[in-house]
Motif scaffolding. Structure first.
Motif, PDB file in Angstrom:
ATOM      1  N   ASN A  44      -0.986   5.807  -2.346  1.00  0.00           N
ATOM      2  CA  ASN A  44       0.416   5.579  -2.718  1.00  0.00           C
ATOM      3  C   ASN A  44       1.266   6.815  -2.426  1.00  0.00           C
ATOM      4  O   ASN A  44       2.387   6.704  -1.927  1.00  0.00           O
TER       5      ASN A  44
ATOM      6  N   SER B 234       0.905  -3.067  -4.497  1.00  0.00           N
ATOM      7  CA  SER B 234       1.982  -4.053  -4.622  1.00  0.00           C
ATOM      8  C   SER B 234       3.249  -3.517  -3.978  1.00  0.00           C
ATOM      9  O   SER B 234       3.304  -2.347  -3.578  1.00  0.00           O
ATOM     10  N   ALA B 235       4.272  -4.373  -3.934  1.00  0.00           N
ATOM     11  CA  ALA B 235       5.558  -3.935  -3.374  1.00  0.00           C
ATOM     12  C   ALA B 235       6.142  -2.815  -4.227  1.00  0.00           C
ATOM     13  O   ALA B 235       6.956  -2.028  -3.747  1.00  0.00           O
ATOM     14  N   LYS B 236       5.725  -2.729  -5.497  1.00  0.00           N
ATOM     15  CA  LYS B 236       6.243  -1.638  -6.332  1.00  0.00           C
ATOM     16  C   LYS B 236       5.416  -0.364  -6.132  1.00  0.00           C
ATOM     17  O   LYS B 236       5.944   0.715  -5.897  1.00  0.00           O
ATOM     18  N   SER B 237       4.078  -0.501  -6.213  1.00  0.00           N
ATOM     19  CA  SER B 237       3.251   0.713  -6.157  1.00  0.00           C
ATOM     20  C   SER B 237       3.199   1.280  -4.736  1.00  0.00           C
ATOM     21  O   SER B 237       3.132   2.482  -4.556  1.00  0.00           O
ATOM     22  N   ASN B 238       3.231   0.415  -3.737  1.00  0.00           N
ATOM     23  CA  ASN B 238       3.115   0.909  -2.358  1.00  0.00           C
ATOM     24  C   ASN B 238       3.653  -0.103  -1.335  1.00  0.00           C
ATOM     25  O   ASN B 238       2.877  -0.771  -0.643  1.00  0.00           O
ATOM     26  N   PRO B 239       4.980  -0.186  -1.225  1.00  0.00           N
ATOM     27  CA  PRO B 239       5.565  -1.176  -0.297  1.00  0.00           C
ATOM     28  C   PRO B 239       5.133  -0.955   1.156  1.00  0.00           C
ATOM     29  O   PRO B 239       4.973  -1.913   1.908  1.00  0.00           O
TER      30      PRO B 239
ATOM     31  N   TYR C  66       5.193   6.956  -8.903  1.00  0.00           N
ATOM     32  CA  TYR C  66       5.596   6.259  -7.658  1.00  0.00           C
ATOM     33  C   TYR C  66       6.696   7.047  -6.933  1.00  0.00           C
ATOM     34  O   TYR C  66       6.546   8.242  -6.718  1.00  0.00           O
TER      35      TYR C  66
ATOM     36  N   GLY D 256       1.507  -7.765  -7.784  1.00  0.00           N
ATOM     37  CA  GLY D 256       2.935  -7.779  -8.112  1.00  0.00           C
ATOM     38  C   GLY D 256       3.494  -9.163  -8.372  1.00  0.00           C
ATOM     39  O   GLY D 256       4.675  -9.307  -8.675  1.00  0.00           O
TER      40      GLY D 256
END
Ligand code: OXD
Ligand code: MN
Length: 600
Positions: free
Chosen positions: A271, A319-324, A508, A353
């Motif tokens: 990340n 996920s799109a939040k943790s690692n787009p 993040y 996500g």
């Protein structure tokens, strides 16, 4: 294959192995697209791989391994150096000749009914002075396909070897011969756990792996070659082979600075390597996300190279939040292992996500998921080409590597360790690297929850020799340059919690704010104060993220004196393992820390 192999030692080795393992046929790999597709098709035909819906995940496949073969098996990993002292207290040692005898017994006839692939590969970009050539013999088409993504597999490597070039022999078998007419038929091939061996012979620079087909046990280019064997070569040749990501940070003014960072597993290394900074105008690009080979350039600066070409990343939690950027990387041409399969032919995992879609879900064991328990294995993986990452740095394959301004060490530490702290000098930085650790969560390892598992330099499972000698090597390497040219070293911790268990730092994209201070420090700016544990930012020196109060930031940057005193005791215990091999310089650093804590 049209190429005529002229390398006598290589040919003799391949013949010897074939005589021992008795495969049905031998295929010399050339790294071509057609070869990749054939390896995948072999798995599809054997019901070992499922093509995913091309409208959802073009060019992608799902593989399910045996439930007993889902992760690196550290207990079955051996450093077979001549003496146990060379392997040191943190490695499993085995007497090399005895281990070879045992393993030869296992390899005998183990490829019956299978194809033996000879996979020539290069670690490091073409033209890199550090590049190493390996040749992996394997009976696993899964390994062949993954190696295509993770290493530079090509027949050009054989040409480059010529008649007597140096290569690292990597012998691998899944350890499941087939009887005449027998097929894998959907059964991931592997041997029983007690027959598995991931063996390294550092003096011979050779790797033998038997019985597992998964990840670092089987893709021998990665942890076995690029870390365990390369760390020994690096010690002998005066460079560093490290379990580090490499990233660049570009400031709003357009200045680009490179950093390398070591974190134990499960600390968000991938990340961080693909971070999108929340701070406007700042940009992070990725050079590597797992391994860095580092050497001094002619200008006295340290240069880092990513020897790999792909990512073998943990899927759950991505996920799109943790690692787009990881999510974009794996939109196509990706091999997924042990994730869940949705009814519409896509993948799913815990922490992706969004809720698991309606309809039938097949879990990682191949059974219909009843929506209790996990659908994906916690160590489920994606294998994807690095070039698909939207934030890959254009210079990621530069043969000279990238000049490193900062080295970061971090772990998962809910208490004591502040958000960030700068080492006073190189040896203090080596000290910070030597005490890296993560708090043990319930059910990890044999340790009590809440205690710290030390993982020096995040290399505990990956150092191919005595860790005390490894510390010595880090101290000594500084003599190749001068203090003003060496990278600055930092300790970071994204995982601080309040006593009530609330996260103090959002992590993040907000971690970019800490990278900003690090860049400023490297450029001779950024406010810092001397403390007993090192140089710390003042509260005003860190751009405070929304939702973090001034009091929270003050706590993140405070020194928990009692916590640190307990830390000193825990470091003493950790250091005791290394006996006489613990460098005097590190003992002095610990004594200095203790004295500063007592008097300050
Ligand atoms: C990895 C690890 O798989 O460090 O990269 O365990
Ligand atoms: Mn790793």
């Amino acid at each position: 294959m049209s190429l005529v192999v002229k390398h006598k030692r290589l040919l003799a080795w391949v013949e010897d192995v074939a005589r021992l393992t008795q495969p049905d046929r031998i295929v010399w790999c050339d790294g071509s697209r057609a070869e990749y597709e054939r390896a995948i098709q072999t798995m599809v035909d054997e019901k070992l791989a499922v093509p995913l819906n091309p409208d959802k995940r073009p060019g992608s496949y799902l593989v399910r391994s045996d439930p007993s073969d889902v992760a690196r098996t550290e207990k079955r990993t051996f450093i077979a150096s001549q003496t146990p002292e060379e392997a040191g207290p943190t490695n499993n040692w085995a007497e090399p000749e005895a281990l070879k005898k045992t393993m030869r017994g296992l390899f005998r006839g183990c490829m019956r009914g299978r194809t033996m692939y000879v996979v020539p590969f290069r670690m490091g970009p073409a033209g890199s002075s550090l590049a190493l050539i390996g040749v992996q013999i394997t009976d696993s088409p899964y390994v062949v396909a993954n190696m295509h993504l993770m290493a530079r597999v090509s027949s050009g490597v054989l040409e480059a070897l010529g008649e007597d070039g140096e290569f690292i022999p990597c012998l691998h078998s899944v350890g499941k011969p087939l009887a005449p007419g027998e097929k894998d038929n959907g059964q991931w091939p592997c041997a029983p756990l007690e027959q598995r061996y991931i063996a390294h012979f550092p003096e011979e620079r050779t790797i033998w792996s038997y019985g597992s087909g998964y990840g670092g046990n089987a893709l021998l280019s990665k942890k076995c070659l690029a870390l365990r064997i390369a760390s020994v070569i690096a010690r002998d040749e005066g460079w560093l082979a490290e379990h580090m990501l490499i990233l660049s940070v570009t400031t709003p003014q357009g200045a680009k600075r490179y950093m390398a960072a070591a974190f134990p597993s499960a600390c968000g290394k991938t990340n961080l390597a693909m971070l999108t900074p929340a701070l406007p105008g700042w940009k992070v690009e990725l050079v590597g996300e797992d391994i860095a080979w580092v050497r001094f350039g002619a200008d006295g600066r340290l240069y880092a190279t990513n020897p790999e070409t792909g990512f073998f990343g943990v899927a759950p939690g991505t996920s799109a939040k943790s690692n787009p950027n990881a999510m974009k990387t794996i939109e196509k041409n990706t091999i997924f292992t042990n994730v869940a399969l949705t009814e519409d032919g896509d993948v799913w995992w815990e922490g992706i996500g969004y809720e698991a879609p309606a309809g039938r879900i097949i879990d990682w064991k191949g059974k219909e998921w009843d929506r209790t328990g996990t659908a994906a294995h916690p160590n489920a993986r994606f294998t994807a080409p690095a070039r698909q990452c939207p934030v890959i740095a254009p210079e990621w394959e530069d043969p000279d590597g990238v000049p490193i301004s900062a080295i970061l060490f971090g772990g998962r530490r809910p208490s004591t360790i502040p958000l960030v702290c700068q080492a006073r000098d190189w040896n203090h930085g080596v000290f910070l690297g030597s005490i890296v650790g993560s708090e043990v969560t319930a059910a990890t390892l044999d340790q009590k929850a809440g205690t710290v598992r030390r993982d020096p330099f995040a290399m505990l499972p990956f150092c191919g020799y005595h860790m005390g000698d490894y510390f010595r090597h880090w101290i000594d390497i500084a003599a190749q340059s001068s203090a003003d040219k060496l990278p600055k070293i930092f300790m970071v911790n994204w995982f601080r919690k309040t006593k009530e268990g609330k996260w103090l730092w959002p992590g993040y994209g907000e971690n970019g704010r800490v990278l900003k201070w690090i860049v400023e420090r490297c450029d001779g700016q950024g406010k810092a104060v001397e403390t007993p544990i090192g140089l710390m930012p003042t509260v005003e020196a860190i751009d405070r993220p929304p939702g973090v109060s001034e009091a929270d930031l003050a706590e993140l940057l405070s020194i928990d004196r009692e916590g640190w005193k307990a830390e000193v005791e825990s470091i003493k215990e950790h250091y005791a393992r290394f006996g006489a091999k613990l460098p005097q310089e590190l003992k002095a650093q610990l004594a200095d820390l203790e004295a500063r804590l007592a008097t300050a």
